[in-house]
Design a protein around this motif. Sequence first.
Motif, short mmCIF file in Angstrom:
data_model
loop_
_atom_site.label_atom_id
_atom_site.label_comp_id
_atom_site.label_asym_id
_atom_site.label_seq_id
_atom_site.Cartn_x
_atom_site.Cartn_y
_atom_site.Cartn_z
N PRO A 163 0.22 -1.33 -0.27
CA PRO A 163 -0.20 -0.16 0.03
C PRO A 163 0.80 1.40 -0.19
CG PRO A 163 -0.51 -1.43 1.71
CD PRO A 163 0.83 -1.84 1.53
N VAL A 164 0.59 1.82 -1.30
CA VAL A 164 1.21 3.08 -0.99
C VAL A 164 0.53 4.51 -1.10
CG1 VAL A 164 3.32 2.78 -2.05
CG2 VAL A 164 0.81 3.35 -3.31
N MET A 165 -1.17 4.33 -0.96
CA MET A 165 -1.90 5.58 -1.18
C MET A 165 -2.89 4.91 -0.36
SD MET A 165 -1.31 8.46 -4.08
CE MET A 165 -1.79 9.19 -2.93
N ALA A 166 -3.75 5.62 0.59
CA ALA A 166 -5.21 4.82 1.03
C ALA A 166 -6.19 4.98 0.23
CB ALA A 166 -5.32 6.18 2.64
N SER A 167 -7.27 4.40 0.36
CA SER A 167 -8.70 4.48 0.00
C SER A 167 -8.75 5.82 0.26
CB SER A 167 -9.21 3.15 0.61
OG SER A 167 -10.03 3.78 1.72
N SER A 168 -10.01 6.41 -0.36
CA SER A 168 -10.60 7.44 -0.08
C SER A 168 -12.53 7.10 0.05
CB SER A 168 -10.21 8.32 -1.25
OG SER A 168 -11.17 9.84 -1.22
N ASN A 169 -12.54 7.71 1.16
CA ASN A 169 -14.21 7.94 1.88
C ASN A 169 -14.71 8.40 1.71
OD1 ASN A 169 -14.07 4.34 1.56
ND2 ASN A 169 -12.37 4.71 3.11
N GLU A 170 -16.14 9.02 2.12
CA GLU A 170 -16.91 10.36 2.75
C GLU A 170 -18.05 9.47 3.91
OE1 GLU A 170 -19.24 12.33 -0.50
OE2 GLU A 170 -16.64 11.33 -1.32
N PHE A 171 -18.44 10.65 4.81
CA PHE A 171 -19.15 10.22 5.29
C PHE A 171 -20.72 11.34 5.61
CE2 PHE A 171 -15.82 10.57 8.57
CZ PHE A 171 -16.52 11.90 9.31
N HIS A 172 -21.98 11.21 5.51
CA HIS A 172 -22.90 12.56 5.33
C HIS A 172 -23.83 11.47 6.73
CE1 HIS A 172 -25.07 15.31 3.83
NE2 HIS A 172 -25.79 15.73 4.40
N ILE A 173 -23.22 12.81 7.76
CA ILE A 173 -24.63 12.16 8.82
C ILE A 173 -25.54 13.22 8.99
CG2 ILE A 173 -24.91 11.16 11.32
CD1 ILE A 173 -21.96 10.77 11.07
N THR A 174 -27.20 12.73 9.19
CA THR A 174 -27.23 14.16 9.22
C THR A 174 -28.69 13.68 10.94
OG1 THR A 174 -28.40 14.74 6.92
CG2 THR A 174 -29.57 15.66 8.69
N ILE A 175 -28.88 14.64 11.80
CA ILE A 175 -28.85 14.25 13.06
C ILE A 175 -29.98 15.09 13.34
CG2 ILE A 175 -28.72 14.40 15.56
CD1 ILE A 175 -25.85 14.27 15.15
N HIS A 176 -31.39 14.15 13.14
CA HIS A 176 -33.27 14.75 13.22
C HIS A 176 -33.26 15.06 14.57
CE1 HIS A 176 -33.54 14.89 9.33
NE2 HIS A 176 -32.62 13.35 8.85
N GLY A 177 -33.21 16.06 15.52
CA GLY A 177 -34.16 16.91 16.68
C GLY A 177 -35.31 17.08 17.00
N LYS A 178 -35.37 17.97 17.61
CA LYS A 178 -36.22 18.97 17.90
C LYS A 178 -36.67 20.64 17.95
CE LYS A 178 -41.05 18.65 20.81
NZ LYS A 178 -41.90 18.53 21.51
N GLY A 179 -36.91 21.33 16.79
CA GLY A 179 -36.39 22.65 16.99
C GLY A 179 -37.00 22.88 18.60
N ALA A 180 -36.62 24.62 18.91
CA ALA A 180 -37.66 24.87 20.38
C ALA A 180 -37.21 26.26 20.06
CB ALA A 180 -37.16 23.92 21.50
N HIS A 181 -37.18 27.22 21.47
CA HIS A 181 -36.50 28.31 21.69
C HIS A 181 -35.80 28.16 22.39
CE1 HIS A 181 -36.24 32.29 23.29
NE2 HIS A 181 -36.82 32.38 22.51
N ALA A 182 -34.94 28.69 22.14
CA ALA A 182 -33.06 28.29 22.85
C ALA A 182 -33.07 28.65 24.24
CB ALA A 182 -31.83 29.18 22.31
N ALA A 183 -34.05 29.58 24.56
CA ALA A 183 -34.58 30.18 26.20
C ALA A 183 -35.83 28.78 26.95
CB ALA A 183 -35.03 31.29 26.04
N LEU A 184 -36.41 27.96 25.64
CA LEU A 184 -36.68 27.18 26.62
C LEU A 184 -36.25 25.84 25.93
CD1 LEU A 184 -39.61 29.04 26.07
CD2 LEU A 184 -38.65 28.40 28.50
N PRO A 185 -34.79 25.38 25.74
CA PRO A 185 -35.00 24.24 25.59
C PRO A 185 -35.49 22.30 26.20
CG PRO A 185 -33.30 25.14 27.21
CD PRO A 185 -33.72 25.46 27.29
N HIS A 186 -35.96 22.90 26.74
CA HIS A 186 -36.41 21.41 27.50
C HIS A 186 -37.45 21.18 26.48
CE1 HIS A 186 -38.82 25.01 29.05
NE2 HIS A 186 -39.73 24.21 29.06
N ASN A 187 -38.05 21.81 25.80
CA ASN A 187 -39.29 21.69 24.66
C ASN A 187 -38.48 21.32 23.64
OD1 ASN A 187 -41.27 23.16 26.59
ND2 ASN A 187 -41.06 25.30 25.73
N GLY A 188 -37.42 20.69 23.16
CA GLY A 188 -37.06 20.36 22.36
C GLY A 188 -35.60 19.59 22.16
#
Length: 409
Positions: free
Chosen positions: A181-206
């Motif tokens: 081996p003289v050069m590596a394999s090339s691979n890529e990842f794409h991850i999407t985390i789905h949460g729940k939006g909320a007001h930042a002053a009330l994070p317990h709602n999200g």
Amino acid sequence: MKLIDSILTEAAGIAAIRRDIHAHPELCFEEVRTADVVAARLTDWGIPIRRGLGTTGVVGIVHGRDGGACGRAIGLRADMDALPMTELNTFGHASRHHGKMHACGHDGHTAMLLAAAQHLAKHRNFDGTVYLIFQPAEEGGGGAREMIKDGLFKQFPMDAVYGMHNWPGLPVGGFALSSGPVMASSNEFHITIHGKGAHAALPHNGIDPVPVACQMVQAFQTIITRNKKPVDAGVISVTMIHTGEATNVVPDSCEIQGTVRTFTYEVLDLIERRMQEIAQHTAAAFGATVDFKFKRNYPPTVNHAAETAFARRVLQDIVGPEGVLNQEPTMGAEDFAYMLQEKPGCYLFIGNGDGAHRGSYEGGGHDAGPCTLHNPHYDFNDDLIPLGATFWVRLVEDWFAQAKPGGAA
């Protein structure tokens, strides 16, 4: 250094072709003008060509003294495409197309193979057939793979295939190569985390995806330090995290992207599996969900022992043993790997120097920026053209002089 006189005589003309290609860079699968230049020169020298493999690829066919009757053949490959980046040099042959640049020296690789083609066609001091492979789309397009899909090795059967890349920092006159081996394999990842939006002053709602992403990124590194064997090479690099639109809003989702590099499929399989498990379970622990995508691009570039040993002997005869170093494997990737999966061969490196050659241009035209690969100040060193071409020619002549392709291991 034993350079071929006729190649030295023609070097200035080939350098002019190189600079013309540099001034007119074309991205992957768009190398129409470059392919036209290559095809025209090969035709002028009496070399039959085949165009269209891998969309814009060109293959030249040079038969030796026997007209190729012996049935043996070797392939020599050069890549032709440029990068989607803006050149900062201002010398006379700087890119004329904003946002496109030959920042990896593919213009020089093409020139070295053209110089060798000119000599081989004129002298034909061998018995057998040489296939000159001018490949498109190395920079992410997988042009080698596409040429193979279009029948490269079926239409042009060959016993082995060789490729060469310039290497800044390695002195001019030096080469580096190693088996395995003289050069590596090339691979890529794409991850999407789905949460729940909320007001930042009330994070317990999200359900905030940001701390999920932070935990996930940190946990990925334990794959390298605690799951993978310490003696096995592997890299996980998170290079992008995108989320949020306002300071007082907990976002709905967060995206993580990056690259994975390995030298073996065993390590790659482990990393992909563990990344997916960590992503899914980390998200679940926070009450979020996740989409996990992992794309395998180029495989590892693995040189064959006999062909590498043969190339080393040829190089040592040209520049001496002291000029031929062992190549330390790099985590960069190269689509010549596809060709080495199909045929025995070797991918080697030729020294491009430290960038001082740019100071010899009439009128200057560059600042103190580094002459490294994929850098806006880079330029190929034309002094390499006769040296690289001499290697190609001697490789061919010595190859066909062997009783067995590749010689002894």
